[in-house]
Design an enzyme around this catalytic site. Structure first.
Site, mmCIF file in Angstrom:
data_model
loop_
_atom_site.group_PDB
_atom_site.id
_atom_site.type_symbol
_atom_site.label_atom_id
_atom_site.label_comp_id
_atom_site.label_asym_id
_atom_site.label_seq_id
_atom_site.Cartn_x
_atom_site.Cartn_y
_atom_site.Cartn_z
ATOM 1 N N ASP A 1 -12.135 -4.455 22.271
ATOM 2 C CA ASP A 1 -11.010 -3.556 22.542
ATOM 3 C C ASP A 1 -9.799 -4.322 23.069
ATOM 4 O O ASP A 1 -9.911 -5.469 23.505
ATOM 5 C CB ASP A 1 -11.422 -2.486 23.567
ATOM 6 C CG ASP A 1 -11.758 -3.075 24.940
ATOM 7 O OD1 ASP A 1 -12.471 -4.092 24.986
ATOM 8 O OD2 ASP A 1 -11.299 -2.526 25.958
ATOM 9 N N ASP B 1 -6.490 -11.282 23.768
ATOM 10 C CA ASP B 1 -7.443 -10.745 24.733
ATOM 11 C C ASP B 1 -8.088 -9.527 24.100
ATOM 12 O O ASP B 1 -7.515 -8.452 24.107
ATOM 13 C CB ASP B 1 -6.693 -10.389 26.017
ATOM 14 C CG ASP B 1 -7.591 -9.743 27.052
ATOM 15 O OD1 ASP B 1 -8.820 -9.773 26.873
ATOM 16 O OD2 ASP B 1 -7.066 -9.195 28.045
ATOM 17 N N GLU C 1 -14.032 -3.201 27.453
ATOM 18 C CA GLU C 1 -13.926 -4.081 28.623
ATOM 19 C C GLU C 1 -12.686 -3.734 29.428
ATOM 20 O O GLU C 1 -12.704 -3.748 30.658
ATOM 21 C CB GLU C 1 -13.865 -5.550 28.173
ATOM 22 C CG GLU C 1 -13.990 -6.565 29.313
ATOM 23 C CD GLU C 1 -12.664 -6.927 29.977
ATOM 24 O OE1 GLU C 1 -12.706 -7.557 31.044
ATOM 25 O OE2 GLU C 1 -11.594 -6.577 29.448
ATOM 26 N N GLU C 2 -11.618 -3.409 28.725
ATOM 27 C CA GLU C 2 -10.329 -3.176 29.387
ATOM 28 C C GLU C 2 -10.321 -1.917 30.238
ATOM 29 O O GLU C 2 -9.436 -1.739 31.067
ATOM 30 C CB GLU C 2 -9.204 -3.099 28.350
ATOM 31 C CG GLU C 2 -9.021 -4.368 27.516
ATOM 32 C CD GLU C 2 -8.473 -5.543 28.314
ATOM 33 O OE1 GLU C 2 -8.223 -5.372 29.517
ATOM 34 O OE2 GLU C 2 -8.320 -6.627 27.735
HETATM 35 ZN ZN LIG Z 1 -10.253 -9.608 28.097
#
Ligand SMILES: [Zn+2]
Length: 415
Positions: free
Chosen positions: A86, A147, A181-182
């Site tokens: 994500d 990221d 994760e975010e």
């Molecule tokens: Zn990350």
């Protein structure tokens, strides 16, 4: 230029074009269904490259796969590599148009001619260290998604390289791609048992050389303050203004232990939200410290502050709900320092300077470490995460593929 070199960039450019933004609003995992669009591509590519034990958790959007051990290396530790699919909710990930700046001149980069969006060296001084390198940038209207799609692409390139080159000797390697994760949920449904690695690394850091195995201990606290509303004209000795009592609570916390005044290993109390009326106020805090003892002391001080004010205003005036969120993975990693030492050695052999920095936040690896999978964090070659000025250095990404392979090779002599 080897196949892996071209592959990691080619894959990355494909992945960032797939919108996988997660959402804080949703309570489901995955928080957005579109994360499956990348998961499906990864499953297909893993199948095509001949990876084994591919599991696609379609319910929660996790992808797991294996690169089998070389002959004779069946008994060495199983090493895992994990990245998240994500991208941050903060900035849109729709319509990402990555562009490669070849042989970067070290000057300001015009990201978008039409909108005159410029990435300036003045604002991002570390840019000048990339002179002569290849940078991958956005058009200034979206994030890039390095990221953590840089991490995803590097792990995929590593797997393909290992599968293509049986002469590289290594133990079994496990690969894991997670959603969300975010939004702090990447570890929620991670199946540590099915993953079956002895140790793992998240590949979710920044500049080449970064290696992280310390993060904050973290707690969240909600303070509910019960006031008493009375007509202001008749309020003498009767009114209790909950908003002002919330201020009083805040004023009793150490002024300097605030995110605005802290760095490196300094912890803090952070007032994140304050809502209220005379009748009732609600204050939301987060409490952070790398040091477990200092962390516990901070929580204690917080509770004592409430107790003191209750002794003054009456029992039950200040209600505090406090909950630990995650802990410093150092506690776990310290028992397995080979994870840090091997990563450092691998870097040094590749002439990469290791930079060990404490994370001022948490990682999925921290949670996984406490779930039984010790898991420090490695660099990806990305910069300026979560924003329109995010970029990645293609040369660094290629070297990180080598780094992952080198780490895997090191573990074949583990004892
Ligand atoms: Zn990350």
């Amino acid at each position: 230029m080897g196949i892996k070199m071209k592959k990691v960039i080619e894959n990355f450019l494909e992945y960032v074009r797939i919108d996988t933004q997660s959402s804080e609003e949703s309570l489901e995992t995955p928080s957005t269904q579109k994360q499956h669009n990348l998961a499906e591509v990864l499953v297909r590519q893993l199948t095509d490259m001949g990876a084994e034990e591919i599991t696609y958790d379609r319910k929660h959007c996790y992808v797991y796969a294996s690169v089998p051990a070389s002959k004779g290396c069946e008994d060495v530790p199983v090493i895992g590599f994990i990245a998240h699919m994500d991208t941050a909710p903060a900035v849109t990930g729709e319509g990402v148009k990555p562009r490669i700046v070849e042989n970067y001149d070290g000057k300001d980069i015009l990201l978008n001619q039409e909108k005159q969006i410029i990435m300036r060296v003045e604002d991002f001084p570390e840019l000048s260290s990339y002179k002569g390198k290849r940078l991958i940038v956005t058009d200034g209207t979206t994030l890039l998604g390095a990221d953590d799609k840089a991490g995803v692409a590097e792990i995929m390139a590593m797997a393909e390289e290992l599968l293509l080159h049986p002469e590289i000797s290594h133990g079994k390697v496990r690969i894991g791609f997670t959603p969300d994760e975010e939004v702090g949920a990447g570890a929620d449904h991670f199946d540590v048992k099915l993953f079956g690695a002895d140790y793992a690394y998240t590949v979710d850091g920044g500049k080449l050389g970064e290696l992280e195995y310390e993060n904050f201990n973290a707690a969240g606290a909600k303070v509910i303050i019960h006031g008493r509303s009375v007509h202001p004209g008749d309020a003498k000795d009767k009114m209790r203004n909950a908003i002002l009592m919330a201020q009083e609570f805040q004023s009793m916390l150490p002024v300097s232990e605030n995110p605005m005044y802290t760095c490196e290993y300094e912890g803090f109390f952070h007032l994140d939200q304050l809502n209220g009326t005379v009748e009732e106020a609600k204050a939301e805090y987060i409490i952070r410290d790398h040091d477990r003892i200092k962390f516990e002391k901070k929580k204690e001080l917080f509770l004592q502050t409430g107790a003191f004010l209750n002794s003054r205003y009456g029992e039950g005036t200040f209600e505090i709900e406090m909950k630990d969120s995650y802990y410093n993975m150092k506690e776990i990693i310290e028992g397995h320092m080979h994870l840090v030492d091997y990563a450092k050695e691998a870097m040094e052999e590749l002439e990469i300077v290791p930079v060990v920095v404490p994370i001022r936040g948490g990682t999925d690896g921290a949670r996984l470490s406490f779930m039984g999978l010790p898991c420090p964090n490695l660099c990806t070659g990305g910069q300026n995460f979560h924003g329109r000025f995010e970029y990645a250095c293609a040369d660094e990404m290629e070297r990180i593929v080598d780094l992952l392979i080198k780490i895997v090779e090191k573990y074949q002599v583990f004892n």
